[in-house]
Design an enzyme around this catalytic site. Structure first.
Site, PDB file in Angstrom:
ATOM      1  N   LEU A 141       0.492  -1.099  -0.292  1.00 47.78           N
ATOM      2  CA  LEU A 141      -0.009  -0.022  -0.047  1.00 47.78           C
ATOM      3  C   LEU A 141       0.945   1.160   0.035  1.00 47.78           C
ATOM      4  CD1 LEU A 141      -3.129   1.229   0.410  1.00 47.78           C
ATOM      5  CD2 LEU A 141      -2.551   1.465   2.500  1.00 47.78           C
ATOM      6  N   GLU A 167       4.037   4.039  -0.872  1.00 44.66           N
ATOM      7  CA  GLU A 167       5.112   4.358  -1.252  1.00 44.66           C
ATOM      8  C   GLU A 167       5.517   5.301  -1.177  1.00 44.66           C
ATOM      9  OE1 GLU A 167       1.425   4.079  -4.940  1.00 44.66           O
ATOM     10  OE2 GLU A 167       2.403   5.773  -4.524  1.00 44.66           O
ATOM     11  N   TRP A 187       8.607   0.084   1.949  1.00 44.82           N
ATOM     12  CA  TRP A 187       8.425  -0.142   3.618  1.00 44.82           C
ATOM     13  C   TRP A 187       7.865  -1.475   3.248  1.00 44.82           C
ATOM     14  CZ3 TRP A 187      11.669   2.450   5.886  1.00 44.82           C
ATOM     15  CH2 TRP A 187      12.176   3.696   5.369  1.00 44.82           C
ATOM     16  N   THR A 235       7.044  -5.275   4.150  1.00 46.06           N
ATOM     17  CA  THR A 235       7.481  -6.584   4.165  1.00 46.06           C
ATOM     18  C   THR A 235       7.607  -7.946   3.494  1.00 46.06           C
ATOM     19  OG1 THR A 235       6.323  -5.347   6.693  1.00 46.06           O
ATOM     20  CG2 THR A 235       7.290  -8.080   6.155  1.00 46.06           C
ATOM     21  N   ARG A 252      20.198  -9.406  39.981  1.00 45.09           N
ATOM     22  CA  ARG A 252      20.982  -8.357  40.150  1.00 45.09           C
ATOM     23  C   ARG A 252      21.810  -7.530  41.865  1.00 45.09           C
ATOM     24  NH1 ARG A 252      26.199  -5.714  38.636  1.00 45.09           N
ATOM     25  NH2 ARG A 252      26.115  -3.630  38.312  1.00 45.09           N
ATOM     26  N   GLU A 307       1.991   0.158  10.277  1.00 44.83           N
ATOM     27  CA  GLU A 307       0.318  -0.528  10.276  1.00 44.83           C
ATOM     28  C   GLU A 307      -0.749   1.239  10.652  1.00 44.83           C
ATOM     29  OE1 GLU A 307      -1.352  -3.841  10.073  1.00 44.83           O
ATOM     30  OE2 GLU A 307       0.261  -4.677  10.494  1.00 44.83           O
ATOM     31  N   SER A 338       1.107   6.267  15.969  1.00 48.57           N
ATOM     32  CA  SER A 338       0.525   6.521  15.941  1.00 48.57           C
ATOM     33  C   SER A 338      -0.536   7.696  16.529  1.00 48.57           C
ATOM     34  CB  SER A 338       0.714   6.810  17.958  1.00 48.57           C
ATOM     35  OG  SER A 338       1.822   5.700  18.229  1.00 48.57           O
TER      36      SER A 338
END
Length: 379
Positions: free
Chosen positions: A125, A127, A156, A158, A268, A363, A366
């Site tokens: 989707l 570009e 971008w 996947t 720790r 996707e 935010s």
């Protein structure tokens, strides 16, 4: 709403933990450093039914619901978020788009191969100049007889280079027209379709992210998904479900970072006692736990609505927004708890920290999630 974890979810989680310890954990940093996309691992996950989680059994899928899907993505992400990202993208985007909007012939052709990971799926989707502003995309498809000719670049993406099949949304009408875009399925090897530059990323480095290039790529009209002009509307519906998967990915990262921090804080010692005894550390752990459980409730609410087949736009956006933001916060606090060790690649929280940021971007950022939520509540 009953969010009680089922025996099936517990069994799935245990299967992933066992699988992950053998097939994932020994190679996490090797894949990360080299940006290796481990295709054979996804073939193994396909054998376990985790690459066609939501696909009906009639198409060789697992036929499970969104509760199980959230469990799968989050449990994988607790081990290696980049593998969780690829599982989520394959299931929700490419496979999901064909499952929801393909005709019977297209479903029979593609779903069995995607569900078993014989095929790895990609979805295009975004570009270079249109991210959230998808309505102004410049990748175009022109009708030529009974064929379509696609020209343009997606970025971008996947699995944009290694995927065997891609769903691509291209402009078939005027810019800015929500009914001016159409979705198509394009097979790897189709003349004019190629993978472009691979991104050198901060995190999620074992999940391949590349360009997809279409240069006079000719496909028959039988490769069109749904009606002409419905591509953008389809994509928005696909993203409603996809946001649940990114929320689940965020949840897994947050849980992984929290569990590592809790263990480390108990082990720790400083000033002759575990650092967990100090309020500055214990309060961070308390915040982590509360935020993770709040995120999980939002995710399960969205999953429940999706399982019932109801509109989930607001709830999936809320789940994705909140889970991704607390994912970054928890991972950041985890590095702080580990101190200097948290800044090294010898300890797991460094990678959770790098991987977490993608969840607030992919996707829908935010900011876009808040826009979606605001539009829904102000209707």
């Amino acid at each position: 709403m009953d969010f009680q974890i089922t025996e099936n979810q517990l069994a799935i989680a245990e299967t992933i933990r066992t699988f992950g310890e053998k097939h994932m954990r020994p190679y996490i940093m090797e894949w990360d450093e080299a940006q290796t996309f481990p295709i054979e691992l996804f073939k193994k996950l396909g054998e376990l039914g985790m690459m066609g989680v939501l696909v009906p059994e009639a198409y060789h899928g697992s036929g499970l619901g969104y509760f199980e899907y959230v469990t799968i993505v989050s449990e994988i992400a607790k081990i290696d978020p980049s593998i969780g990202l690829s599982v989520a993208a394959h299931n929700s985007l490419c496979t999901g788009h064909i499952m929801y909007f393909g005709n019977e012939e297209q479903k029979k052709k593609y779903l069995p191969k995607l569900a078993t990971a014989e095929y790895i799926g990609a979805w295009g989707l975004t570009e270079p100049n249109t991210g959230s502003d998808a309505g102004n995309m410049t990748c175009v498809a022109h009708k030529d007889g009974n064929d379509w000719i696609i020209n343009g670049t997606k970025c971008w993406i996947t699995h944009g280079k290694s995927g065997d099949v891609a769903v691509v949304i291209a402009r078939t009408g005027e810019k800015g027209d929500s009914r001016g875009m159409t979705a198509f399925v394009v097979d790897r090897g189709t003349p004019g379709f190629s993978g472009g530059r691979k991104e050198n990323k901060l995190g999620m480095r074992a999940s391949e992210t590349t360009e997809m290039i279409f240069d006079n790529c000719r496909i028959p009209d039988t490769q069109r998904l749904g009606n002409e002009g419905e591509g953008f509307i389809q994509a928005m519906k696909v993203l409603d479900g996809g946001r649940i998967s990114i929320a689940a990915l965020s949840l897994g990262i947050a849980k992984g970072a929290y569990e590592a921090s809790l263990k480390y804080a108990k082990e720790r010692h400083q000033f002759n006692q575990p650092i967990a005894n100090f309020q500055g550390i214990s309060f961070k752990l308390a915040d982590m736990k509360a935020e993770i459980e709040a995120a999980e409730l939002l995710i399960m609410q969205a999953a429940d609505i999706k399982n019932r087949g109801e509109v989930v736009t607001k709830e999936s956006a809320m789940a994705k927004y909140y889970a991704s933001e607390i994912c970054v916060k928890v991972a950041t606090d985890a590095v702080q708890i580990f101190g200097g060790y948290g800044y090294t690649k010898d300890f797991p929280v460094e990678k959770f920290f790098r991987d977490s940021k993608l969840c607030t971007i992919g996707e829908g950022t935010s900011e876009i999630q808040k826009l979606v939520i605001a539009r829904e509540i102000l209707k």
